[in-house]
Design a protein around this motif. Sequence first.
Motif, PDB file in Angstrom:
ATOM      1  N   VAL A 186       0.797  -1.226   0.000  1.00  0.00           N
ATOM      2  CA  VAL A 186       0.000   0.000   0.000  1.00  0.00           C
ATOM      3  C   VAL A 186       0.832   1.278   0.000  1.00  0.00           C
ATOM      4  CG1 VAL A 186      -1.975  -1.134   1.068  1.00  0.00           C
ATOM      5  CG2 VAL A 186      -0.268  -0.024   2.514  1.00  0.00           C
ATOM      6  N   HIS A 247      -1.754  -4.928  17.476  1.00  0.00           N
ATOM      7  CA  HIS A 247      -1.797  -3.518  17.063  1.00  0.00           C
ATOM      8  C   HIS A 247      -2.495  -2.659  18.122  1.00  0.00           C
ATOM      9  CE1 HIS A 247       0.068  -3.550  13.075  1.00  0.00           C
ATOM     10  NE2 HIS A 247      -0.361  -4.801  13.019  1.00  0.00           N
ATOM     11  N   TYR A 259       0.999   1.538  12.970  1.00  0.00           N
ATOM     12  CA  TYR A 259       1.495   1.126  11.654  1.00  0.00           C
ATOM     13  C   TYR A 259       0.384   1.145  10.602  1.00  0.00           C
ATOM     14  CZ  TYR A 259       5.563  -0.420  14.266  1.00  0.00           C
ATOM     15  OH  TYR A 259       6.667  -0.437  15.069  1.00  0.00           O
ATOM     16  N   ILE A 260      -0.870   1.086  11.079  1.00  0.00           N
ATOM     17  CA  ILE A 260      -2.014   1.009  10.165  1.00  0.00           C
ATOM     18  C   ILE A 260      -2.327   2.391   9.616  1.00  0.00           C
ATOM     19  CG2 ILE A 260      -4.512   0.592  10.154  1.00  0.00           C
ATOM     20  CD1 ILE A 260      -3.894  -1.727  12.145  1.00  0.00           C
ATOM     21  N   ARG A 261      -2.469   2.497   8.291  1.00  0.00           N
ATOM     22  CA  ARG A 261      -2.806   3.769   7.651  1.00  0.00           C
ATOM     23  C   ARG A 261      -4.230   3.669   7.079  1.00  0.00           C
ATOM     24  NH1 ARG A 261       1.259   5.714  10.293  1.00  0.00           N
ATOM     25  NH2 ARG A 261       0.204   7.635   9.746  1.00  0.00           N
ATOM     26  N   THR A 264      -4.829   0.920   4.660  1.00  0.00           N
ATOM     27  CA  THR A 264      -4.897  -0.403   5.301  1.00  0.00           C
ATOM     28  C   THR A 264      -6.358  -0.737   5.610  1.00  0.00           C
ATOM     29  OG1 THR A 264      -2.807   0.166   6.381  1.00  0.00           O
ATOM     30  CG2 THR A 264      -3.953  -1.788   7.190  1.00  0.00           C
ATOM     31  N   LEU A 268      -8.848  -3.771   4.506  1.00  0.00           N
ATOM     32  CA  LEU A 268      -9.533  -4.620   5.495  1.00  0.00           C
ATOM     33  C   LEU A 268     -11.030  -4.694   5.207  1.00  0.00           C
ATOM     34  CD1 LEU A 268      -7.729  -3.582   8.805  1.00  0.00           C
ATOM     35  CD2 LEU A 268      -7.457  -5.706   7.523  1.00  0.00           C
ATOM     36  N   MET A 285      -1.576  -7.702   9.482  1.00  0.00           N
ATOM     37  CA  MET A 285      -0.590  -6.650   9.242  1.00  0.00           C
ATOM     38  C   MET A 285       0.537  -6.807  10.251  1.00  0.00           C
ATOM     39  SD  MET A 285      -3.838  -5.602   8.720  1.00  0.00           S
ATOM     40  CE  MET A 285      -4.301  -4.905  10.288  1.00  0.00           C
ATOM     41  N   PRO A 289       2.056  -0.895   7.111  1.00  0.00           N
ATOM     42  CA  PRO A 289       0.659  -0.737   6.698  1.00  0.00           C
ATOM     43  C   PRO A 289       0.165  -1.784   5.692  1.00  0.00           C
ATOM     44  CG  PRO A 289       2.053   0.762   5.468  1.00  0.00           C
ATOM     45  CD  PRO A 289       2.962   0.030   6.410  1.00  0.00           C
ATOM     46  N   HIS A 290       1.076  -2.622   5.174  1.00  0.00           N
ATOM     47  CA  HIS A 290       0.680  -3.576   4.131  1.00  0.00           C
ATOM     48  C   HIS A 290      -0.239  -4.649   4.708  1.00  0.00           C
ATOM     49  CE1 HIS A 290       3.838  -1.577   2.028  1.00  0.00           C
ATOM     50  NE2 HIS A 290       4.718  -1.973   2.918  1.00  0.00           N
ATOM     51  N   VAL A 291      -1.101  -5.188   3.842  1.00  0.00           N
ATOM     52  CA  VAL A 291      -2.054  -6.206   4.302  1.00  0.00           C
ATOM     53  C   VAL A 291      -1.716  -7.522   3.624  1.00  0.00           C
ATOM     54  CG1 VAL A 291      -4.488  -6.828   4.497  1.00  0.00           C
ATOM     55  CG2 VAL A 291      -3.814  -4.426   4.548  1.00  0.00           C
TER      56      VAL A 291
END
Length: 328
Positions: A186, A247, A259-261, A264, A268, A285, A289-291
């Motif tokens: 992402v 998280h 870390y989640i943007r 993200t 989800l 994650m 931020p990648h899933v």
Amino acid sequence: MRGAAKACANIALAKYWGKSDEGLNLPAVPSVSVTLDALVTETVVERDASLTADEVVIDGVRQEGSPARKVTALLDLVRAAAGVEVNDPRRFARVVSQNHFPAASGLASSASGFAALTAAGARAWDAPLTTEQMSALARRGSASAARSLYGGFVELPAGVPGDDALCARMLHPSDWWDVRVVIALVTRAPKAIASRDGMRETARTSPYWHAWLACAPGYAHAVKEGIARRDLEAVGATMEASTFAMHASAWAAVPAVRYIRGVTLDVLDRVEGLRRDGVGAWATMDAGPHVKVLCAGADADRVAAVLREAANVIDVRIARPGEGVRVS
Ligand code: 2P0
């Protein structure tokens, strides 16, 4: 005089977050992972008596400062295991490491990187190390690297402070289960907070740290049982619970370790949408931020197609369970 190794990265299905012993880099909680064939690091270690320090090149860039020091620290452990004198002026090596990853950061390159470095170094100095011993050494570089020595489905137990022999072990080989991990990239931005710092701050300031420590062993146990039964729903749901608990403990640190943007969350939502449409897909994650989406082999193309539709998803890759480290 020379060792070359290839190692795959891995994704935790039950997360490691936090240490029981910072000096020996021992995890505070057990973790369970799957090694991924699509994320490979290739490393060559070549001894060179004319060098006055280790020379480290990663992805074509000469490393200085902290990254180079981490490589030297790990090579010092390998050299010690091979019986090389600490002050031997001829002890240095040239390290060239290449990540064969999609172009983005935060994809567990420290796991494959330290696993490949340990195995290539052991070959270069003819260190008589078993895979277990290499896993324990790689752990000192990065705890998730201990898992990348092995293929398939892998467990790293929690470490008792002082137990420097702690290593990962394979639970099942790569052909045990026909699952895929679909990786949605992402961003290309570098990681905001190193996982080591994020873990330390979570342990130091988060009111949810002890709740995380209390829950994590249960997630690891349930994931192991689910893998043994090849129960995708059980493993997927537990992986999500482990991810969000990890998280959440980090978000509650002061200041927050996040870390989640936004992108993200968009991905989800799509994973939840897939489940509403009857596709078994679960998201995770790591310290970025990648899933990564766990699904059955038969569903991987559909999952990948849905993730590609998300705005801001740069790249989507499908990974299978991969092999352990290979040395040449
Ligand atoms: C994991 N992560 O189990 C967890 C989930 C990130 C989130 O292992 O401090 O680079 O070098 O031992 O192994 C990333 O942390 O940390 C990681 P160190 P590492 O995959």
